[in-house]
Design an enzyme around this catalytic site. Structure first.
Site, PDB file in Angstrom:
ATOM      1  CB  SER A  83      -0.855   0.009   1.274  1.00 61.44           C
ATOM      2  OG  SER A  83      -1.482   1.265   1.446  1.00 61.44           O
ATOM      3  CE1 TYR A 129      -4.144  -2.105   4.824  1.00 59.06           C
ATOM      4  CE2 TYR A 129      -3.343   0.119   4.408  1.00 59.06           C
ATOM      5  CZ  TYR A 129      -3.838  -1.083   3.936  1.00 59.06           C
ATOM      6  OH  TYR A 129      -4.022  -1.276   2.581  1.00 59.06           O
TER       7      TYR A 129
HETATM    8  N1  LIG Z   1      -8.648  -0.457  -1.535  1.00 58.34           N
HETATM    9  C1  LIG Z   1      -7.651   0.358  -1.279  1.00 58.34           C
HETATM   10  O1  LIG Z   1      -7.820   1.586  -1.212  1.00 58.34           O
HETATM   11  C2  LIG Z   1      -6.260  -0.196  -1.098  1.00 58.34           C
HETATM   12  C3  LIG Z   1      -5.184   0.706  -1.115  1.00 58.34           C
HETATM   13  C4  LIG Z   1      -3.898   0.215  -0.935  1.00 58.34           C
HETATM   14  C5  LIG Z   1      -3.690  -1.142  -0.790  1.00 58.34           C
HETATM   15  N2  LIG Z   1      -4.746  -2.000  -0.784  1.00 58.34           N
HETATM   16  C6  LIG Z   1      -4.448  -3.432  -0.605  1.00 58.34           C
HETATM   17  O2  LIG Z   1      -4.997  -4.151  -1.685  1.00 58.34           O
HETATM   18  C7  LIG Z   1      -5.225  -5.497  -1.291  1.00 58.34           C
HETATM   19  C8  LIG Z   1      -6.628  -5.916  -1.707  1.00 58.34           C
HETATM   20  O3  LIG Z   1      -7.576  -5.193  -0.943  1.00 58.34           O
HETATM   21  P1  LIG Z   1      -8.952  -4.658  -1.551  1.00 58.34           P
HETATM   22  O4  LIG Z   1      -8.895  -3.197  -1.506  1.00 58.34           O
HETATM   23  O5  LIG Z   1      -9.261  -5.342  -2.812  1.00 58.34           O
HETATM   24  O6  LIG Z   1      -9.933  -5.095  -0.363  1.00 58.34           O
HETATM   25  P2  LIG Z   1     -11.130  -6.143  -0.303  1.00 58.34           P
HETATM   26  O7  LIG Z   1     -11.520  -6.145   1.132  1.00 58.34           O
HETATM   27  O8  LIG Z   1     -12.136  -5.849  -1.349  1.00 58.34           O
HETATM   28  O9  LIG Z   1     -10.439  -7.522  -0.686  1.00 58.34           O
HETATM   29  C9  LIG Z   1      -9.597  -8.234   0.179  1.00 58.34           C
HETATM   30  C10 LIG Z   1      -9.766  -9.708  -0.120  1.00 58.34           C
HETATM   31  O10 LIG Z   1      -8.892 -10.450   0.749  1.00 58.34           O
HETATM   32  C11 LIG Z   1      -9.632 -11.546   1.282  1.00 58.34           C
HETATM   33  N3  LIG Z   1      -9.028 -11.956   2.554  1.00 58.34           N
HETATM   34  C12 LIG Z   1      -8.989 -11.258   3.721  1.00 58.34           C
HETATM   35  N4  LIG Z   1      -8.379 -11.979   4.672  1.00 58.34           N
HETATM   36  C13 LIG Z   1      -8.017 -13.149   4.097  1.00 58.34           C
HETATM   37  C14 LIG Z   1      -7.370 -14.316   4.584  1.00 58.34           C
HETATM   38  N5  LIG Z   1      -6.968 -14.416   5.855  1.00 58.34           N
HETATM   39  N6  LIG Z   1      -7.141 -15.338   3.718  1.00 58.34           N
HETATM   40  C15 LIG Z   1      -7.565 -15.252   2.432  1.00 58.34           C
HETATM   41  N7  LIG Z   1      -8.202 -14.185   1.926  1.00 58.34           N
HETATM   42  C16 LIG Z   1      -8.425 -13.148   2.750  1.00 58.34           C
HETATM   43  C17 LIG Z   1     -11.053 -11.009   1.441  1.00 58.34           C
HETATM   44  O11 LIG Z   1     -12.014 -12.047   1.569  1.00 58.34           O
HETATM   45  C18 LIG Z   1     -11.205 -10.199   0.156  1.00 58.34           C
HETATM   46  O12 LIG Z   1     -11.644 -10.991  -0.924  1.00 58.34           O
HETATM   47  C19 LIG Z   1      -4.996  -5.530   0.229  1.00 58.34           C
HETATM   48  O13 LIG Z   1      -3.710  -6.049   0.515  1.00 58.34           O
HETATM   49  C20 LIG Z   1      -5.073  -4.059   0.608  1.00 58.34           C
HETATM   50  O14 LIG Z   1      -4.361  -3.777   1.796  1.00 58.34           O
HETATM   51  C21 LIG Z   1      -6.028  -1.560  -0.936  1.00 58.34           C
END
Ligand SMILES: NC(=O)c1ccc[n+]([C@@H]2O[C@H](COP(=O)([O-])OP(=O)(O)OC[C@H]3O[C@@H](n4cnc5c(N)ncnc54)[C@H](O)[C@@H]3O)[C@@H](O)[C@H]2O)c1
Length: 272
Positions: free
Chosen positions: A146, A159
């Site tokens: 991130s 985080y």
């Molecule tokens: N959305 C944002 O603004 C943003 C910004 C920077 C980084 N990220 C990163 O992107 C990645 C994806 O997040 P997202 O935004 O798509 O969120 P999201 O919540 O839509 O998706 C996260 C996915 O991870 C799965 N998950 C959670 N814990 C798990 C576990 N223990 N085992 C297996 N699967 C698990 C969830 O079921 C979900 O499908 C993450 O690492 C997040 O930190 C997101």
């Protein structure tokens, strides 16, 4: 390795958000995608849509990640690309950065969960798949961190700290294994329209974000997935889906104290 030589890929957290978009994008490139998620129903839905394979898994278990890698290689084929995308964030509790519990999303052990999912799951995946990739002479490791891992997420200390650890681990992988044909990428997005920032999958809403992470605009998961896949295949280490992050990171490095002062001001402005 180029785009065409990636035949099989694993995407953790592939059931929703950025992971789902990565699965779709890879499938468009005729990659056989293993959709691995703790939400088994969501994984099955995505896998059915893209003719992939669903695996229900909690990536915070080293045993489960090891089994996933072994099963995929036996049942489907050599894993050419492993994307550790699953991630969690809860927000600080009432006592701020020192709080144990979660705030926006309630949990009693947000530090433990963040370490296990945001960091250790990436270690477990690398441990399981890199020896196999080394035997084959190469592969792609793509770890989703991130912008909070280069800068900071206001309102979420666990985080921020674990995403810094994710970036640090990816650096070590790239330095250790780059000479052996392993291409390592770490992805540092700002706000993306997913459930993590309060936007449901497929919703038209663009109002979301927290702690100022939405300040440079909220990207759609599909745009982010295109950038990630293209840049990972080109061998780039640091993938910035929001280019402004490079400037912020340079400012932080050039005058850390000034940057902390700026972040304090930003935090005060968000509280108004
Ligand atoms: N959305 C944002 O603004 C943003 C910004 C920077 C980084 N990220 C990163 O992107 C990645 C994806 O997040 P997202 O935004 O798509 O969120 P999201 O919540 O839509 O998706 C996260 C996915 O991870 C799965 N998950 C959670 N814990 C798990 C576990 N223990 N085992 C297996 N699967 C698990 C969830 O079921 C979900 O499908 C993450 O690492 C997040 O930190 C997101």
């Amino acid at each position: 390795m180029n785009d065409r030589s990636v035949k099989t890929a694993v995407v953790t957290g592939g059931g929703h958000g950025i992971g789902r978009a990565l699965c779709r994008r890879l499938a468009e490139n005729r990659v056989k995608v293993v959709v691995a998620d703790i939400d088994g129903d969501a994984a099955a839905t995505v896998a059915a849509e893209i003719d992939g394979v669903a695996k229900k898994i909690d990536v915070s278990s080293e045993e489960a990640v090891g089994e996933l890698v072994a099963d995929v290689e036996t049942e489907i084929g050599a894993i050419d690309m492993f994307i550790s995308n699953a991630g969690v964030g809860f927000g600080d509790g009432d006592s701020g950065a020192i709080s144990a519990e979660g705030g926006m999303i309630s949990t009693k052990d947000r530090w433990g969960l963040c370490w296990n999912v945001n960091v250790m799951a990436q270690v477990y995946a690398a441990r399981a798949v890199i020896p196999r990739m080394l035997e084959r002479g190469g592969g792609y490791i793509v770890n989703i961190a991130s912008a909070a891992g280069l800068l900071s997420q206001i309102g979420d200390a666990a985080y921020s700290a674990t995403k810094h650890a994710s970036v640090g681990f990816a650096e070590s992988l790239a330095i250790n294994y780059g000479d052996d044909g392993i291409s390592v990428s770490v992805v540092c997005p700002q706000a993306v329209a997913t459930r993590m920032i309060g936007i449901e999958d497929d919703s038209d809403g663009v109002a979301g974000g927290f702690g100022g992470n939405e300040v440079d605009g909220i990207l759609q998961p599909a745009e982010v997935a295109d950038i990630i896949v293209d840049q990972a295949l080109s061998g780039r280490f640091l993938i910035l889906t929001h280019p402004q992050v490079a400037t912020y990171f340079q400012r932080k490095a050039s005058d850390y104290d000034r940057w902390i002062g700026g972040m304090r001001r930003f935090r005060r402005s968000l509280a108004k």
